[in-house]
Scaffold this active site. Sequence first.
Site, PDB file in Angstrom:
ATOM      1  N   CYS A   2       0.969  -1.070   0.009  1.00  8.84           N
ATOM      2  CA  CYS A   2       0.154   0.093   0.062  1.00  8.84           C
ATOM      3  C   CYS A   2       0.980   1.353  -0.160  1.00  8.84           C
ATOM      4  CB  CYS A   2      -0.984  -0.006   1.198  1.00  8.84           C
ATOM      5  SG  CYS A   2      -2.008  -1.602   1.432  1.00  8.84           S
ATOM      6  N   ARG A  27       1.277   1.194  -6.060  1.00 11.62           N
ATOM      7  CA  ARG A  27       1.562   0.572  -4.990  1.00 11.62           C
ATOM      8  C   ARG A  27       0.273  -0.198  -4.384  1.00 11.62           C
ATOM      9  NH1 ARG A  27       6.827   1.595  -2.383  1.00 11.62           N
ATOM     10  NH2 ARG A  27       6.225   0.256  -0.686  1.00 11.62           N
ATOM     11  N   TRP A  75      -3.759  -2.049  -1.305  1.00 10.49           N
ATOM     12  CA  TRP A  75      -3.764  -3.148  -1.934  1.00 10.49           C
ATOM     13  C   TRP A  75      -4.335  -4.079  -0.853  1.00 10.49           C
ATOM     14  CZ3 TRP A  75      -1.470  -8.186  -1.547  1.00 10.49           C
ATOM     15  CH2 TRP A  75      -1.518  -8.854  -2.546  1.00 10.49           C
ATOM     16  N   ASN A 101       0.643  -0.042   6.317  1.00  6.32           N
ATOM     17  CA  ASN A 101       1.091  -0.707   5.168  1.00  6.32           C
ATOM     18  C   ASN A 101       1.793  -2.246   5.656  1.00  6.32           C
ATOM     19  OD1 ASN A 101       1.958  -2.196   2.712  1.00  6.32           O
ATOM     20  ND2 ASN A 101       3.675  -0.837   2.407  1.00  6.32           N
ATOM     21  N   GLY A 102       1.356  -3.338   5.419  1.00  2.00           N
ATOM     22  CA  GLY A 102       2.113  -4.688   6.110  1.00  2.00           C
ATOM     23  C   GLY A 102       0.775  -5.427   6.465  1.00  2.00           C
ATOM     24  N   GLU A 495       9.938 -14.046 -19.505  1.00  2.50           N
ATOM     25  CA  GLU A 495       9.634 -12.638 -19.296  1.00  2.50           C
ATOM     26  C   GLU A 495       8.611 -12.069 -20.165  1.00  2.50           C
ATOM     27  OE1 GLU A 495       9.835  -8.592 -17.337  1.00  2.50           O
ATOM     28  OE2 GLU A 495      10.172 -10.688 -16.518  1.00  2.50           O
ATOM     29  N   LYS A 499       5.013 -10.466 -18.990  1.00  2.00           N
ATOM     30  CA  LYS A 499       4.496  -9.032 -19.207  1.00  2.00           C
ATOM     31  C   LYS A 499       3.035  -9.164 -19.794  1.00  2.00           C
ATOM     32  CE  LYS A 499       7.358  -7.020 -17.670  1.00  2.00           C
ATOM     33  NZ  LYS A 499       7.469  -7.958 -16.560  1.00  2.00           N
ATOM     34  N   GLU A 502       0.734 -10.123 -17.125  1.00  6.47           N
ATOM     35  CA  GLU A 502       0.495  -8.827 -16.160  1.00  6.47           C
ATOM     36  C   GLU A 502      -0.668  -8.018 -16.447  1.00  6.47           C
ATOM     37  OE1 GLU A 502       4.637  -8.340 -13.514  1.00  6.47           O
ATOM     38  OE2 GLU A 502       4.585  -7.865 -15.868  1.00  6.47           O
ATOM     39  N   HIS A 518       7.720 -31.934 -25.862  1.00  3.04           N
ATOM     40  CA  HIS A 518       7.632 -32.637 -24.786  1.00  3.04           C
ATOM     41  C   HIS A 518       6.138 -32.511 -23.798  1.00  3.04           C
ATOM     42  CE1 HIS A 518      11.569 -34.563 -25.409  1.00  3.04           C
ATOM     43  NE2 HIS A 518      12.119 -33.203 -25.517  1.00  3.04           N
ATOM     44  N   LYS A 617       2.918  -2.620  -7.142  1.00  4.91           N
ATOM     45  CA  LYS A 617       4.224  -2.770  -7.622  1.00  4.91           C
ATOM     46  C   LYS A 617       5.436  -3.359  -6.595  1.00  4.91           C
ATOM     47  CE  LYS A 617       7.776  -1.054 -10.285  1.00  4.91           C
ATOM     48  NZ  LYS A 617       7.713  -1.525 -11.679  1.00  4.91           N
TER      49      LYS A 617
END
Length: 622
Positions: A2, A27, A75, A101-102, A495, A499, A502, A518, A617
């Site tokens: 947050c 955030r 968040w 935050n936490g 990566e 992306k 996301e 395979h 983030k």
Amino acid sequence: MCGIVGYIGPREATEFLVMGLHRLEYRGYDSAGVATITPDGQIALVKAAGRINQLEQLLANNPPNGRVGIGHTRWATHGNPSDANAHPHYGGNNELALVHNGVIENYRPIKQRLESDGYVFRSATDTEVIAHLIDSCLKRYPPVADMAAADYEPLVNAVQAALAQLQGTYGLAVLFRRWPETLIAARLGSPLIIGVGEEEHFIASDASPFAGFTDKIVYLKDNELAVVTASELRVVHRDQGRVNHSVHVLDFEAADVAKGGFAHFMLKEIFEQPEAVENVMRGRLDHDAATSKFGGFNLTPQQLRGLNRIIMTACGTSWHAGLVGEYQIEALARLPVEVEYASELRYSNPPLENRTLVLAITQSGETADTLAALREMQRKGCPVLGICNVVGSTIAQETDGGFYLRAGPEIGVASTKAFTSQCTLLAMLALYFGRLRHMSFSAGKQMIEELQQLPDQIRAALQCNDRVKEVAEKYARCNNFLYLGRQFNFPTALEGALKLKEISYIHAEGYPAAEMKHGPIALVDENTPSVFLMPRGQVYDKVVSNLQEIKARGGPVIAVVCAGDDEAAEMADDVIEVPTVEEYLQPIVTVIPLQLLAYHIAVARGCDVDKPRNLAKSVTVE
């Protein structure tokens, strides 16, 4: 996860709080709120589920006055996104307001105890427990009514008594109705920074809200509490009492946290990569010794030459950069490397030789899993170095040494320039270890020349933007993608798939190209594009064979190739060209079209590129 902001001084607090929340929205952005102490001595609290724009609409109708205030963008961890669960939260009978935050792990028994004492809870959050707990401690440790003498000890004692009962992590800011000239801020495992102005102070989760207001900042450390007034900042440690705090200079400006004419922060940061890579290399290439040089090893060359193994630990995009580094260091320095998910390493018990170095790779420097993993490795006696982008972050403080990326603020939730900066720094570490071990002077000189050409090669790669946009619009309605590469380009495939997931919410998977046969080849059909990373190199012909396997089964192919590759152009449905570079640098160039492809597909699908759903983030919780 947050975002926290706070202000005390001569300004109307709400103006700074809202601006700061916009800068911190990456955030967390499922709800937001502000609280101020009004001129008549009451706490005015306004909050709403949704983006900060919705909070602004409420504030426009009835903006709360006051020159001290706190704000929060969330968040969600405990409780769904709602008005009730949004921060700030009242404590007691509206005696205080708190943002946090936490995660508080033992909030349930504390909540039960407080409910038995008569406290009524209005939310499902763990944060409201802290607010009521502080209120209960204020009753047991009542501060003096007149704070004019700046005797903050009773107030500090009350807050510390509450914090001592918490298990978990927190970065928090509190304002008090009866003490309107004081803010309290505290941290344990979650970042919090104080901005120092002229007769005013600012609080935030990171430094981005301070740009344009002050260039003087103080990083709070774990178990520190700050008493903040307009004119004074005192820092108190849980065990040591009052401590002297160091003031640092903020190294970016307001323009660095603005879009600068780009439609989104992500697009801006993609195009900032040439300069970011230049900054990573600045002052770190030694032509005379044909090597790279770093000031953060805190180990002698003899100790570094004696290493038997490197363990890299990271999460997400940083983990992919670590995989690139594994290929680079093993190929160029012949030094064994293992790359571990931090979330797995922290709970495993790997055998560790005496001469093992751990590298913790992170953009934010606050990633909870990476922080826990490095602490576990330190407990086992391993030297731990950090690769980090944020000065003063927790990981930067707790590692035994390390290296800053210098990539500048990264606001887009989907990391771009941090990845290429990490890969570049790891290439320079490969050069350093190679020169320590077996690499010749002439090979080192050649590698330095190749690295110095890299920023211009990234600029050339960015010229594919228009072509990538065309490809993106062609495939934007597909719901599954495969990304395929080999050797150095296998991590790039991972990566690229990440992306796309996301920011466009499309299912995508990355594989070594040869692994397709395979099992995953069963996924291939006419509606599942395969993105092949196939620049010229030692396995080029093998990747061509893998491509033909996909084409034989009717799958469309998008090929990322070196400029002028007519052979690939004849086989692939769509071709995107990038400059030719040495194989150990290919991931830094081939990832550019993958970043742009994800971006343009997300835009075509109407997604919120900078604020993708369910993400934030800086992941400061498990």
